[in-house]
Design an enzyme around this catalytic site. Structure first.
Site, short mmCIF file in Angstrom:
data_model
loop_
_atom_site.label_atom_id
_atom_site.label_comp_id
_atom_site.label_asym_id
_atom_site.label_seq_id
_atom_site.Cartn_x
_atom_site.Cartn_y
_atom_site.Cartn_z
N CYS A 173 -17.92 17.52 -6.26
CA CYS A 173 -16.66 17.03 -6.95
C CYS A 173 -16.53 17.84 -8.25
CB CYS A 173 -16.82 15.77 -7.20
SG CYS A 173 -15.86 15.05 -8.26
N ASP A 230 -5.59 18.61 -9.41
CA ASP A 230 -6.85 17.49 -9.15
C ASP A 230 -6.25 16.27 -9.35
OD1 ASP A 230 -9.41 16.58 -8.96
OD2 ASP A 230 -9.97 16.63 -10.84
N SER A 231 -6.96 15.10 -8.99
CA SER A 231 -6.59 13.66 -9.21
C SER A 231 -7.03 13.39 -10.76
CB SER A 231 -7.93 12.99 -8.49
OG SER A 231 -9.08 13.04 -8.89
N HIS A 234 -15.44 17.28 -10.85
CA HIS A 234 -15.66 16.23 -12.03
C HIS A 234 -16.97 16.73 -12.60
CE1 HIS A 234 -11.92 14.14 -11.34
NE2 HIS A 234 -12.10 13.56 -12.48
N CYS A 290 -10.01 20.30 -6.08
CA CYS A 290 -10.54 18.90 -5.80
C CYS A 290 -11.09 18.94 -4.33
CB CYS A 290 -9.36 18.14 -5.75
SG CYS A 290 -9.58 16.30 -5.30
N GLU A 325 -14.61 11.40 -16.58
CA GLU A 325 -13.46 11.39 -17.41
C GLU A 325 -13.60 10.69 -18.80
OE1 GLU A 325 -10.01 11.38 -16.35
OE2 GLU A 325 -10.39 12.23 -14.38
N1 DGL Z 1 -12.25 15.88 -8.73
C1 DGL Z 1 -11.95 15.29 -7.46
C2 DGL Z 1 -13.09 16.19 -6.25
O1 DGL Z 1 -13.31 17.15 -6.50
C3 DGL Z 1 -11.85 13.85 -6.99
C4 DGL Z 1 -12.26 12.91 -7.86
C5 DGL Z 1 -11.79 11.58 -7.36
O2 DGL Z 1 -10.49 11.48 -7.86
O3 DGL Z 1 -12.48 10.63 -6.64
O4 DGL Z 1 -13.38 15.61 -5.21
#
Ligand code: DGL
Length: 262
Positions: free
Chosen positions: A183, A11-12, A185, A75, A152
């Site tokens: 997402c 992931d990012s 996150h 992600c 985060e």
């Molecule tokens: N967790 C990521 C997703 O599912 C990306 C979040 C990001 O870096 O913008 O899209």
């Protein structure tokens, strides 16, 4: 495949940990390597070509170095554009995460809200999903990087400001009955999102489905003993101490640096 398969999760940032938790609950004996490309975070605001080049390079290097058996691109923002190239380059299975539009649309009576990154809500892939699987229910999209930042922050022990969250989610409040957490996150701030949208709104994410897919690919040969867990970042993470405390609770050792040379 062996009981000690090596799985790589990407992931990012820390969002992919929500997917990791679902997979590790089912398959604790696997060895997990987690890599997050925080040097290029947020992916929701990153140029297509840069994103694709970085993911290809990172995954390619780690698959070889760590003798990986299966990759999970945890992600949505990356999965909606990198899966075809990655699959053509690798000989191992690559599992992606895309917004759960289909189950959400089946469950909705009124309308579906898609909460994702600014990039995911503009992707052709996402619009195709909506066209194919949600013809009868309207889908309202909301793209926000601030929500990603909040996840985060929460993982590092910071409380979420519910007023701020309410303002962000305002366009969706009161007229959807199902919300897709598009997402990875967002499951990390699911309770807060639920309290703002109200208990009557059903929240749907892809984590459980991804875990089932991984189980189907690797076999469900359960063992009690936990496998190894290591985690890498492409840049020094902010609030590293707080982050490591959270990671240790998830059985990871402290974060190690893995700079990307493109
Ligand atoms: N967790 C990521 C997703 O599912 C990306 C979040 C990001 O870096 O913008 O899209």
């Amino acid at each position: 495949m062996s009981n000690h398969s090596n799985i790589l999760i990407f992931d990012s940032g820390v969002g992919g940990l929500s997917v990791y938790q679902e997979i590790a609950n089912k398959l604790p004996h696997l060895n997990y390597t987690y890599i997050f490309d925080n040097e290029a975070y947020p992916y929701g605001e990153l140029a297509h070509d840069t994103l694709i080049a970085r993911v290809e390079k990172l995954i390619g290097c780690l698959v070889e170095e760590k003798d990986i058996d299966l990759v999970v691109i945890a992600c949505n923002t990356a999965s909606t554009i990198v899966l075809p190239t990655l699959r053509s380059q690798l000989t191992i299975p690559v599992v992606g995460v895309v917004p759960a539009i289909k189950p959400a649309s089946n469950m909705a009576n009124k309308a579906v809200g898609l909460i994702a990154t600014p990039a995911t809500v503009t992707r052709e892939y996402t619009h195709d999903l909506i066209r194919s699987f949600s013809q009868s229910k309207p889908v309202e999209m909301l793209g926000s990087t601030r929500l990603v930042d909040m996840a985060e922050e929460k993982l590092r022990g910071k409380a979420i400001c519910l007023d701020e969250l309410t303002n962000i989610l305002e366009p969706l409040r009161h007229h959807i009955d199902v919300a897709v957490l598009g997402c990875t996150h967002f499951p990390l701030i699911k309770e807060e999102i639920q309290s703002v949208l109200g208990e009557s709104v059903l929240l749907v994410d892809s984590g459980e489905a991804i875990a089932r897919r991984v189980e189907a690919l690797l076999g469900a040969d359960k063992q009690e003993k936990c496998g190894e867990r290591s985690i890498f970042s492409t840049a020094p993470p902010w609030e590293e101490g707080a982050l490591n405390r959270a990671l240790n609770q998830l059985q990871f050792s402290s974060v190690q640096h893995y700079p990307l040379k493109i």
